[in-house]
Design a protein around this motif. Structure first.
Motif, PDB file in Angstrom:
ATOM      1  N   TRP A  15       0.815  -1.222   0.000  1.00 22.05           N
ATOM      2  CA  TRP A  15       0.000   0.000   0.000  1.00 22.05           C
ATOM      3  C   TRP A  15       0.851   1.276   0.000  1.00 22.05           C
ATOM      4  O   TRP A  15       0.324   2.341  -0.239  1.00 22.05           O
ATOM      5  N   ALA A  16       2.160   1.141   0.331  1.00 15.24           N
ATOM      6  CA  ALA A  16       3.063   2.288   0.389  1.00 15.24           C
ATOM      7  C   ALA A  16       2.494   3.400   1.272  1.00 15.24           C
ATOM      8  O   ALA A  16       2.497   4.567   0.902  1.00 15.24           O
ATOM      9  N   MET A  17       1.997   3.009   2.433  1.00 10.97           N
ATOM     10  CA  MET A  17       1.399   3.971   3.355  1.00 10.97           C
ATOM     11  C   MET A  17       2.336   4.249   4.514  1.00 10.97           C
ATOM     12  O   MET A  17       3.016   3.356   4.996  1.00 10.97           O
ATOM     13  N   THR A  18       2.309   5.485   4.975  1.00 16.20           N
ATOM     14  CA  THR A  18       3.006   5.818   6.210  1.00 16.20           C
ATOM     15  C   THR A  18       2.137   5.383   7.376  1.00 16.20           C
ATOM     16  O   THR A  18       0.956   5.040   7.212  1.00 16.20           O
ATOM     17  N   ASP A  19       2.712   5.432   8.588  1.00 15.70           N
ATOM     18  CA  ASP A  19       1.939   5.074   9.780  1.00 15.70           C
ATOM     19  C   ASP A  19       0.735   5.996   9.951  1.00 15.70           C
ATOM     20  O   ASP A  19      -0.351   5.554  10.309  1.00 15.70           O
ATOM     21  N   ALA A  20       0.930   7.275   9.704  1.00 21.22           N
ATOM     22  CA  ALA A  20      -0.166   8.232   9.845  1.00 21.22           C
ATOM     23  C   ALA A  20      -1.279   7.933   8.840  1.00 21.22           C
ATOM     24  O   ALA A  20      -2.470   8.010   9.173  1.00 21.22           O
ATOM     25  N   GLU A  21      -0.879   7.591   7.615  1.00 22.96           N
ATOM     26  CA  GLU A  21      -1.886   7.272   6.590  1.00 22.96           C
ATOM     27  C   GLU A  21      -2.649   6.001   6.960  1.00 22.96           C
ATOM     28  O   GLU A  21      -3.861   5.890   6.724  1.00 22.96           O
ATOM     29  N   TRP A  22      -1.924   5.046   7.524  1.00 25.39           N
ATOM     30  CA  TRP A  22      -2.569   3.793   7.954  1.00 25.39           C
ATOM     31  C   TRP A  22      -3.611   4.068   9.028  1.00 25.39           C
ATOM     32  O   TRP A  22      -4.753   3.591   8.955  1.00 25.39           O
ATOM     33  N   LEU A  23      -3.253   4.882  10.029  1.00 25.08           N
ATOM     34  CA  LEU A  23      -4.209   5.207  11.084  1.00 25.08           C
ATOM     35  C   LEU A  23      -5.396   5.978  10.535  1.00 25.08           C
ATOM     36  O   LEU A  23      -6.546   5.758  10.949  1.00 25.08           O
ATOM     37  N   ASP A  24      -5.143   6.894   9.611  1.00 22.53           N
ATOM     38  CA  ASP A  24      -6.244   7.646   9.003  1.00 22.53           C
ATOM     39  C   ASP A  24      -7.195   6.709   8.264  1.00 22.53           C
ATOM     40  O   ASP A  24      -8.419   6.892   8.295  1.00 22.53           O
ATOM     41  N   ARG A  25      -6.624   5.704   7.618  1.00 23.87           N
ATOM     42  CA  ARG A  25      -7.464   4.744   6.894  1.00 23.87           C
ATOM     43  C   ARG A  25      -8.307   3.929   7.879  1.00 23.87           C
ATOM     44  O   ARG A  25      -9.487   3.657   7.624  1.00 23.87           O
ATOM     45  N   VAL A  26      -7.729   3.524   8.999  1.00 22.36           N
ATOM     46  CA  VAL A  26      -8.492   2.794  10.010  1.00 22.36           C
ATOM     47  C   VAL A  26      -9.632   3.674  10.523  1.00 22.36           C
ATOM     48  O   VAL A  26     -10.781   3.224  10.649  1.00 22.36           O
ATOM     49  N   ARG A  27      -9.316   4.936  10.823  1.00 22.30           N
ATOM     50  CA  ARG A  27     -10.338   5.839  11.356  1.00 22.30           C
ATOM     51  C   ARG A  27     -11.473   6.059  10.353  1.00 22.30           C
ATOM     52  O   ARG A  27     -12.646   6.035  10.718  1.00 22.30           O
ATOM     53  N   SER A  28     -11.137   6.294   9.111  1.00 17.14           N
ATOM     54  CA  SER A  28     -12.178   6.549   8.112  1.00 17.14           C
ATOM     55  C   SER A  28     -13.027   5.304   7.873  1.00 17.14           C
ATOM     56  O   SER A  28     -14.240   5.395   7.670  1.00 17.14           O
ATOM     57  N   THR A  29     -12.391   4.134   7.925  1.00 13.58           N
ATOM     58  CA  THR A  29     -13.146   2.885   7.762  1.00 13.58           C
ATOM     59  C   THR A  29     -14.106   2.689   8.928  1.00 13.58           C
ATOM     60  O   THR A  29     -15.266   2.304   8.745  1.00 13.58           O
ATOM     61  N   ALA A  30     -13.644   2.984  10.148  1.00 16.11           N
ATOM     62  CA  ALA A  30     -14.507   2.883  11.325  1.00 16.11           C
ATOM     63  C   ALA A  30     -15.621   3.910  11.263  1.00 16.11           C
ATOM     64  O   ALA A  30     -16.785   3.614  11.597  1.00 16.11           O
ATOM     65  N   ALA A  31     -15.305   5.128  10.836  1.00 18.12           N
ATOM     66  CA  ALA A  31     -16.313   6.182  10.753  1.00 18.12           C
ATOM     67  C   ALA A  31     -17.424   5.817   9.779  1.00 18.12           C
ATOM     68  O   ALA A  31     -18.581   6.237   9.941  1.00 18.12           O
ATOM     69  N   ALA A  32     -17.095   5.005   8.775  1.00 20.84           N
ATOM     70  CA  ALA A  32     -18.098   4.556   7.809  1.00 20.84           C
ATOM     71  C   ALA A  32     -18.909   3.373   8.327  1.00 20.84           C
ATOM     72  O   ALA A  32     -19.803   2.880   7.632  1.00 20.84           O
ATOM     73  N   GLY A  33     -18.603   2.919   9.542  1.00 20.27           N
ATOM     74  CA  GLY A  33     -19.325   1.794  10.121  1.00 20.27           C
ATOM     75  C   GLY A  33     -18.858   0.447   9.619  1.00 20.27           C
ATOM     76  O   GLY A  33     -19.512  -0.574   9.861  1.00 20.27           O
ATOM     77  N   GLU A  34     -17.713   0.405   8.923  1.00 16.82           N
ATOM     78  CA  GLU A  34     -17.174  -0.856   8.402  1.00 16.82           C
ATOM     79  C   GLU A  34     -16.227  -1.447   9.446  1.00 16.82           C
ATOM     80  O   GLU A  34     -14.996  -1.462   9.297  1.00 16.82           O
ATOM     81  N   TRP A  35     -16.822  -1.951  10.517  1.00 14.34           N
ATOM     82  CA  TRP A  35     -16.050  -2.335  11.691  1.00 14.34           C
ATOM     83  C   TRP A  35     -15.154  -3.538  11.451  1.00 14.34           C
ATOM     84  O   TRP A  35     -14.007  -3.570  11.914  1.00 14.34           O
ATOM     85  N   GLU A  36     -15.656  -4.526  10.732  1.00 12.55           N
ATOM     86  CA  GLU A  36     -14.842  -5.713  10.471  1.00 12.55           C
ATOM     87  C   GLU A  36     -13.630  -5.356   9.615  1.00 12.55           C
ATOM     88  O   GLU A  36     -12.516  -5.851   9.850  1.00 12.55           O
ATOM     89  N   ALA A  37     -13.829  -4.486   8.632  1.00 16.80           N
ATOM     90  CA  ALA A  37     -12.716  -4.068   7.784  1.00 16.80           C
ATOM     91  C   ALA A  37     -11.706  -3.261   8.591  1.00 16.80           C
ATOM     92  O   ALA A  37     -10.486  -3.413   8.411  1.00 16.80           O
ATOM     93  N   ALA A  38     -12.199  -2.401   9.490  1.00 20.02           N
ATOM     94  CA  ALA A  38     -11.299  -1.620  10.337  1.00 20.02           C
ATOM     95  C   ALA A  38     -10.498  -2.534  11.256  1.00 20.02           C
ATOM     96  O   ALA A  38      -9.292  -2.318  11.483  1.00 20.02           O
ATOM     97  N   ALA A  39     -11.142  -3.568  11.786  1.00 18.86           N
ATOM     98  CA  ALA A  39     -10.445  -4.525  12.657  1.00 18.86           C
ATOM     99  C   ALA A  39      -9.355  -5.261  11.873  1.00 18.86           C
ATOM    100  O   ALA A  39      -8.262  -5.509  12.390  1.00 18.86           O
ATOM    101  N   ALA A  40      -9.657  -5.615  10.631  1.00 17.88           N
ATOM    102  CA  ALA A  40      -8.658  -6.296   9.803  1.00 17.88           C
ATOM    103  C   ALA A  40      -7.462  -5.389   9.531  1.00 17.88           C
ATOM    104  O   ALA A  40      -6.310  -5.837   9.554  1.00 17.88           O
ATOM    105  N   LEU A  41      -7.721  -4.108   9.288  1.00 14.95           N
ATOM    106  CA  LEU A  41      -6.629  -3.158   9.059  1.00 14.95           C
ATOM    107  C   LEU A  41      -5.743  -3.041  10.293  1.00 14.95           C
ATOM    108  O   LEU A  41      -4.518  -2.988  10.199  1.00 14.95           O
ATOM    109  N   LEU A  42      -6.375  -3.000  11.468  1.00 13.56           N
ATOM    110  CA  LEU A  42      -5.590  -2.930  12.709  1.00 13.56           C
ATOM    111  C   LEU A  42      -4.736  -4.172  12.892  1.00 13.56           C
ATOM    112  O   LEU A  42      -3.586  -4.098  13.328  1.00 13.56           O
ATOM    113  N   LEU A  43      -5.301  -5.319  12.558  1.00 15.59           N
ATOM    114  CA  LEU A  43      -4.566  -6.574  12.712  1.00 15.59           C
ATOM    115  C   LEU A  43      -3.359  -6.611  11.781  1.00 15.59           C
ATOM    116  O   LEU A  43      -2.291  -7.120  12.139  1.00 15.59           O
ATOM    117  N   GLU A  44      -3.502  -6.036  10.605  1.00 15.66           N
ATOM    118  CA  GLU A  44      -2.416  -6.029   9.639  1.00 15.66           C
ATOM    119  C   GLU A  44      -1.336  -5.004  10.002  1.00 15.66           C
ATOM    120  O   GLU A  44      -0.238  -5.028   9.446  1.00 15.66           O
TER     121      GLU A  44
END
Length: 398
Positions: A15-44
Motif C-alpha cells: 500500500w506504500a502507506m506511512t503510519d499516519a496514513e494507515w491510522l487515518d485509513r483505520v479511522r475513516s473505515t470505522a467512521a463509515a461503520g465498516e467495523w470488520e474491515a477496520a479490525a482487519a486493518l488494525l490486525l495487519e
C-alpha cells in the motif's frame, strides 16, 4: 511508530502507506461503520501498541461486536499510561474499563474495583474530564445497587462536571439519571418531562452513538415500566430510525428487544419472536447477567402466541443466567392449568425480589412490583381468592 516497520513491511510494500496514513485509513473505515474491515486493518498493522492505536482498537472492537477486545484494549492502555507516568491517562483508561463493564455487562464488582483504581490515581491531581466520567459511572453503579440516595447525589454532579469539561456522555447519562430517579421517587410527571427533553437532544444529534443508543434504551424502558405504551412505541420508532447506520456494539440487539416488545403488544407475535431471537444472538457476546432479559421477552412472546413449550424453554434459560423471568413464568403455569404453582411463583417474586442489577427495568421500588401485581390479579381470581385479587388491583392502581 518505531519498531513496526519490519512487522509491517509487507503492508507498506503493498500500500506504500506511512503510519499516519494507515491510522487515518483505520479511522475513516470505522467512521463509515465498516467495523470488520477496520479490525482487519488494525490486525495487519503490526504488534506495537501506542496509546493512540489502543484507544482506536477499543473503539473498533466495540463496533465489531468484540466486548472482550474492547475491555482488553483499555486495560492495555491503562498499563501503558502507567508505564509512561501519565497518571491522568491511566485513570481515564481505568474509568473506560468501568464504563464498559457497567453498560454492557452489568458486572458491578469489577466496576467498583476499576473505579477505585481510577480515583486513587487522581488523588491530589486537579479536576479533569476523567472526574466527569467517574461521576457518571458512580451514578449508575449506585442506582443499580439500590442505593438511590447516593445515586441522587451523583447524577447532578455528573451533569455539572460534564458541562464544565465538555464530556457529552456524562451530561446525557447524568440527565438520564436525574430523570429516572425522579420517576423512582414517585415524581413521575417531572421525570417524564425530563426524559422527553433528553430524548429531543438525542434526536438532534447532540451526543455520540454509544451514549445515544444507551439513553434511547433507557427511555423506552422507563416508559414501559410505567405502562406508557404509546410513548414507548413512539420512542421505539425514533430509536429504529436512528439505529440504521448508527447502532453498534450491543446497542443493535437492545434495540431489537424493544422492537419485539412493541410487536408483541400489537399482536404480531411471529415477527416479535423473530426479532427476539435475533436480539439473543446479537446480545450473547455482550450481556452477562442481563442476558436473561431478552430471553424472558422471548418467553413472554411465545406465551402470548400459545407456544407453552417454547416459552418454558426461554424462561428456564433466563433463570440459568441468574434472571428472574417473572411474572411470565407464573402466567405460563396459569395457562397450563397449574394455579397453585402460578400463585406460589408470583407471591415468591413479590415477597422476595431478586436483586438483579439492570438498566432495562426498575432496579428497586414500587414500580418493580407493578407487572407482578398485574399478573397476581388473574392468578388469584383463578384460585378463587377474590380478596387477594382486590388487594393486588388496589396496590397496582396506587
Amino acid at each position: 511508530m518505531k519498531g513496526r516497520d519490519n512487522a509491517c513491511h509487507g503492508r507498506k510494500q503493498e500500500w506504500a502507506m506511512t503510519d499516519a496514513e494507515w491510522l487515518d485509513r483505520v479511522r475513516s473505515t470505522a467512521a463509515a461503520g465498516e467495523w470488520e474491515a477496520a479490525a482487519a486493518l488494525l490486525l495487519e498493522g503490526g504488534s506495537e501498541a501506542t496509546a493512540e492505536v489502543l484507544e482506536l482498537t477499543a473503539q473498533v472492537a466495540y463496533g465489531a461486536g468484540d466486548f472482550d477486545g474492547t475491555v482488553t484494549a483499555f486495560e492495555r492502555l491503562h498499563a501503558l499510561r502507567l508505564g509512561e507516568g501519565d497518571v491522568v491517562g491511566a485513570a481515564y483508561a481505568a474509568a473506560m474499563v468501568a464504563v464498559h463493564l457497567l453498560i454492557d455487562a452489568g458486572m458491578l464488582a469489577p466496576v467498583r474495583g476499576w473505579m477505585a483504581r481510577a480515583e486513587r490515581l487522581l488523588e491530589g491531581m486537579g479536576e479533569s474530564p476523567v472526574d466527569a466520567v467517574l461521576a457518571m459511572v458512580r451514578t449508575f453503579e449506585r442506582l443499580l445497587s439500590g442505593d438511590v440516595d447516593t445515586a441522587r447525589r451523583w447524577a447532578p454532579i455528573a451533569v455539572e462536571l460534564g458541562v464544565r469539561h465538555d464530556v457529552g456522555p456524562a451530561i446525557a447519562m447524568g440527565r438520564n439519571g436525574v430523570a429516572r430517579i425522579a420517576i423512582l421517587d414517585g415524581r413521575i410527571e417531572e421525570g417524564l418531562v425530563l426524559l422527553d427533553e433528553l430524548a429531543t437532544s438525542l434526536m438532534v444529534g447532540e451526543y455520540d452513538a454509544l451514549t445515544t443508543g444507551i439513553v434511547y434504551c433507557e427511555l423506552v424502558c422507563a416508559m414501559q415500566g410505567l405502562a406508557q405504551y404509546d410513548r414507548a412505541e413512539q420512542w421505539t420508532e425514533a430509536m429504529e430510525r436512528w439505529r440504521v447506520g448508527n447502532a453498534f456494539g450491543g446497542i443493535h440487539g437492545r434495540c431489537r428487544v424493544h422492537r419485539a416488545e412493541i410487536l408483541k403488544l400489537r399482536g404480531d407475535c411471529a415477527t416479535a419472536e423473530a426479532e427476539a431471537l435475533l436480539a439473543c444472538d446479537e446480545l450473547r457476546p455482550w450481556m452477562r447477567r442481563e442476558f436473561g432479559w431478552p430471553l424472558t421477552e422471548l418467553g413472554n412472546i411465545r406465551l402470548r402466541a400459545g407456544d407453552h413449550a417454547g416459552a418454558e424453554e426461554a424462561f428456564v434459560a433466563a433463570q440459568e443466567h441468574g434472571w428472574d423471568p417473572q411474572p411470565g413464568f407464573a402466567l405460563l403455569r396459569l395457562a397450563q392449568g397449574d394455579v397453585g404453582a402460578a400463585r406460589e411463583l408470583v407471591r415468591e417474586a413479590l415477597d422476595h425480589p431478586l436483586p438483579i442489577p439492570s438498566k432495562e427495568r426498575p432496579p428497586f421500588g414500587e414500580l418493580r412490583r407493578a407487572p407482578l401485581l398485574e399478573a397476581e390479579v388473574p392468578i388469584a381470581i383463578a384460585a378463587g381468592d377474590v380478596a387477594a385479587a382486590q388487594r393486588a388491583a388496589t396496590e397496582l392502581s396506587e
